[in-house]
Design an enzyme around this catalytic site. Structure first.
Site, PDB file in Angstrom:
ATOM      1  N   GLN A  46       0.818  -1.218   0.000  1.00  0.00           N
ATOM      2  CA  GLN A  46       0.000   0.000   0.000  1.00  0.00           C
ATOM      3  C   GLN A  46       0.848   1.263   0.000  1.00  0.00           C
ATOM      4  O   GLN A  46       0.317   2.363   0.040  1.00  0.00           O
ATOM      5  CB  GLN A  46      -0.923   0.009   1.237  1.00  0.00           C
ATOM      6  CG  GLN A  46      -1.889  -1.161   1.262  1.00  0.00           C
ATOM      7  CD  GLN A  46      -2.738  -1.216   2.526  1.00  0.00           C
ATOM      8  OE1 GLN A  46      -2.586  -0.421   3.447  1.00  0.00           O
ATOM      9  NE2 GLN A  46      -3.648  -2.170   2.571  1.00  0.00           N
ATOM     10  N   HIS A  67      -1.389   0.549   5.872  1.00  0.00           N
ATOM     11  CA  HIS A  67      -2.150   1.400   6.809  1.00  0.00           C
ATOM     12  C   HIS A  67      -1.376   2.609   7.329  1.00  0.00           C
ATOM     13  O   HIS A  67      -1.236   2.791   8.537  1.00  0.00           O
ATOM     14  CB  HIS A  67      -2.631   0.588   8.025  1.00  0.00           C
ATOM     15  CG  HIS A  67      -3.654  -0.450   7.704  1.00  0.00           C
ATOM     16  ND1 HIS A  67      -4.469  -0.994   8.660  1.00  0.00           N
ATOM     17  CD2 HIS A  67      -4.016  -1.032   6.548  1.00  0.00           C
ATOM     18  CE1 HIS A  67      -5.272  -1.890   8.101  1.00  0.00           C
ATOM     19  NE2 HIS A  67      -5.015  -1.930   6.817  1.00  0.00           N
ATOM     20  N   GLU A 116     -16.200   2.812   8.052  1.00  0.00           N
ATOM     21  CA  GLU A 116     -16.919   3.864   8.782  1.00  0.00           C
ATOM     22  C   GLU A 116     -16.904   5.194   8.050  1.00  0.00           C
ATOM     23  O   GLU A 116     -15.936   5.546   7.374  1.00  0.00           O
ATOM     24  CB  GLU A 116     -16.256   4.109  10.156  1.00  0.00           C
ATOM     25  CG  GLU A 116     -16.308   2.944  11.103  1.00  0.00           C
ATOM     26  CD  GLU A 116     -15.704   3.282  12.472  1.00  0.00           C
ATOM     27  OE1 GLU A 116     -15.145   4.391  12.631  1.00  0.00           O
ATOM     28  OE2 GLU A 116     -15.798   2.425  13.362  1.00  0.00           O
ATOM     29  N   TYR A 135     -12.027   8.199  18.267  1.00  0.00           N
ATOM     30  CA  TYR A 135     -12.959   7.425  17.424  1.00  0.00           C
ATOM     31  C   TYR A 135     -12.898   5.927  17.701  1.00  0.00           C
ATOM     32  O   TYR A 135     -13.509   5.132  16.986  1.00  0.00           O
ATOM     33  CB  TYR A 135     -12.761   7.812  15.943  1.00  0.00           C
ATOM     34  CG  TYR A 135     -13.252   9.234  15.743  1.00  0.00           C
ATOM     35  CD1 TYR A 135     -12.467  10.327  16.125  1.00  0.00           C
ATOM     36  CD2 TYR A 135     -14.549   9.491  15.321  1.00  0.00           C
ATOM     37  CE1 TYR A 135     -12.951  11.629  16.054  1.00  0.00           C
ATOM     38  CE2 TYR A 135     -15.035  10.789  15.227  1.00  0.00           C
ATOM     39  CZ  TYR A 135     -14.227  11.851  15.604  1.00  0.00           C
ATOM     40  OH  TYR A 135     -14.718  13.130  15.544  1.00  0.00           O
ATOM     41  N   TYR A 188     -10.086 -10.086   9.246  1.00  0.00           N
ATOM     42  CA  TYR A 188     -10.332 -10.764   7.967  1.00  0.00           C
ATOM     43  C   TYR A 188     -10.220 -12.273   8.093  1.00  0.00           C
ATOM     44  O   TYR A 188     -10.743 -13.020   7.279  1.00  0.00           O
ATOM     45  CB  TYR A 188      -9.458 -10.163   6.860  1.00  0.00           C
ATOM     46  CG  TYR A 188     -10.122  -8.909   6.328  1.00  0.00           C
ATOM     47  CD1 TYR A 188     -10.998  -8.963   5.252  1.00  0.00           C
ATOM     48  CD2 TYR A 188      -9.958  -7.685   6.973  1.00  0.00           C
ATOM     49  CE1 TYR A 188     -11.663  -7.834   4.818  1.00  0.00           C
ATOM     50  CE2 TYR A 188     -10.619  -6.554   6.535  1.00  0.00           C
ATOM     51  CZ  TYR A 188     -11.473  -6.631   5.457  1.00  0.00           C
ATOM     52  OH  TYR A 188     -12.155  -5.521   5.035  1.00  0.00           O
TER      53      TYR A 188
END
Ligand SMILES: [Ca+2]
Length: 446
Positions: A150, A215, A310, A320, A331
């Site tokens: 990523q 991430h 979300e 949060y 997963y």
């Protein structure tokens, strides 16, 4: 439930069939007998495997999502927090391919003259693309990136005073001794056939360094007061995840900095001992989608675990909740959270189970597609859709999945200067697409 049929196109009929299958499947799942009641620790539930793909209802009045949830024992905290009623865009739309053969494009941003800046993630390239799809040579002077998984070159944003200063901002996975971390650079951009960066200065470095290729967040949003929001992630691996609510770490945070890298004096934790002063909010998993609404409030679409994407309204200093509370599961099917609510921890305005995988968020303010005004547009990766949400009083009242017939993973969504909606599709043959009303030629971007 589908008792009010409406004229259906072929595509919608197919989704209607899927919806009927969902109802049949649901009917086949017998309710648990009392001895099978779920214990407090969360067991894996229905929806494992193929049925984790979102299904889409077509009839009016039913939820857009008709697939079984991954974690059915988690219930919404309030009515309308998930599975909003399906809605349909009335305006016929045309999708035009502006450019193809983009290598893992991640972000698009408009220059004042209507040309676009496009980042290519893995190779760390920054290109100028014209309105008719011509690509420049890669910009020179872009920092070296860690382009695994990523990682790589992510967002690009123009300084609010770009016409005067020619300053742009780039976010990227910065290779470091012992791993990497998200960094943001500011640089002076030279347009033209051989675009170049000069005066490159790192204005933010996520801390600590960690060896993870996932991430790190990376979205850049300038607030009207000139400060810069940078969204971050918790690095995916457990060592990072446990820091998502820790004020001594940047993981799982949204930070707010001055454009030169300084710290705004009114940040919420500047006087908290041990806290990193750049932190604005905490308890996020991985935020790739962020945008300001008409009231200039920051909203984020957040990549959740399986069954837990979300939408959050981001407010100064709030927590949060990740990984303490949330919807969804690992997963692997293992539980993450014991519960979905706790005092002092924010509830998402909306969540998706199964997930849509939000890659980007844009809030439509254009005139070209009037029925979309004020709607939230989300780039859906695993859902292979452009997701549209209608909100009233900060609650989601309708959801639509557009462009599903294209089967493109959608990476970015941006409103163009003329009110058209521009999309990047994901992958090694990524495309730049433009969405306009059919039969109505949009004023070409200059
Ligand atoms: Ca949350």
């Amino acid at each position: 439930m589908i008792t009010t049929p409406r004229p259906l196109s072929g595509v919608r009929s197919a989704w209607s069939l899927l919806g009927a299958c969902a109802l049949l499947l649901a009917a086949c799942n017998k309710p648990p007998t009392p001895s099978q009641q779920r214990p407090p620790s969360i067991e894996h539930a229905d929806g494992k495997g193929e049925s984790t793909k979102p299904w889409v209802g077509s009839a009016s009045g039913v939820p857009v999502e008709t697939a079984p949830p991954n974690v059915p024992e988690f219930k919404p905290a309030f009515a309308g927090q998930t599975r909003a009623p399906v809605m349909h865009t009335e305006t016929p739309l045309t999708v035009t391919e502006i450019a193809g053969d983009l290598d893992e494009p991640w972000a698009v941003a408009f220059l004042p003259d209507g040309k676009m800046l496009v980042t290519e993630k893995h190779q760390g390239r920054l290109l100028i693309v014209t309105a008719d799809g011509k690509k420049s040579a890669p910009t020179s002077g872009v920092p070296r990136v860690d382009g695994r998984d990523q990682g790589g070159l992510l967002d690009v944003a123009l300084a609010p005073d770009y016409p005067k200063t020619k300053l742009i901002y780039l976010s990227y996975y910065e290779p470091r001794e012992g791993g990497n971390g998200l960094a943001v650079v500011r640089a002076r951009f030279t347009e033209g056939a051989a675009p170049a960066l000069a005066d490159v200065k790192v204005v933010f470095r996520m801390q600590p360094t960690l060896d993870s290729s996932m991430h790190a967040g990376g979205r850049l949003v300038f607030a009207p007061d000139g400060t810069l929001f940078v969204t971050l992630g918790e690095r995916s691996i457990l060592k990072g995840r446990v820091q998502a609510r820790d004020l001594a770490s940047d993981f799982g945070k949204i930070v707010r900095i001055l454009p030169d890298g300084g710290i705004p004096k009114d940040n919420p934790f500047v006087d908290t001992p041990g806290a990193r002063p750049e932190i604005w909010t905490r308890g996020h998993r991985n935020v790739l989608g962020a945008a300001l609404d008409a009231k200039q409030r920051l909203w984020v679409a957040e990549m959740g675990p399986r069954g837990g994407d979300e939408l959050n309204l981001v407010e100064r200093g709030k927590d949060y909740g990740w990984p303490t509370i949330g919807y969804g599961e690992e997963y692997s099917g293992e539980p993450i959270h014991e519960t979905t609510q706790a005092p002092g921890l924010e509830q998402p305005v909306y969540y998706w189970d199964p997930v849509i995988s939000p890659g980007a968020l844009s809030i439509y303010s254009g005139e070209l597609i009037p029925e979309w005004k004020g709607n939230f547009l989300i780039a859906g990766l695993s859902s292979k859709a452009l997701i549209r949400l209608a909100l009233e009083n900060d609650r989601v009242v309708g959801e639509e999945r557009l462009l599903m017939e294209r089967k493109d993973r959608i990476r970015d969504v941006v409103q163009g200067p003329e009110g058209a909606v521009y999309l990047l599709t994901d992958g090694s043959n990524g495309k730049l697409l433009k969405v306009t009303p059919a039969g109505k030629r949009a004023e070409p971007a200059r």
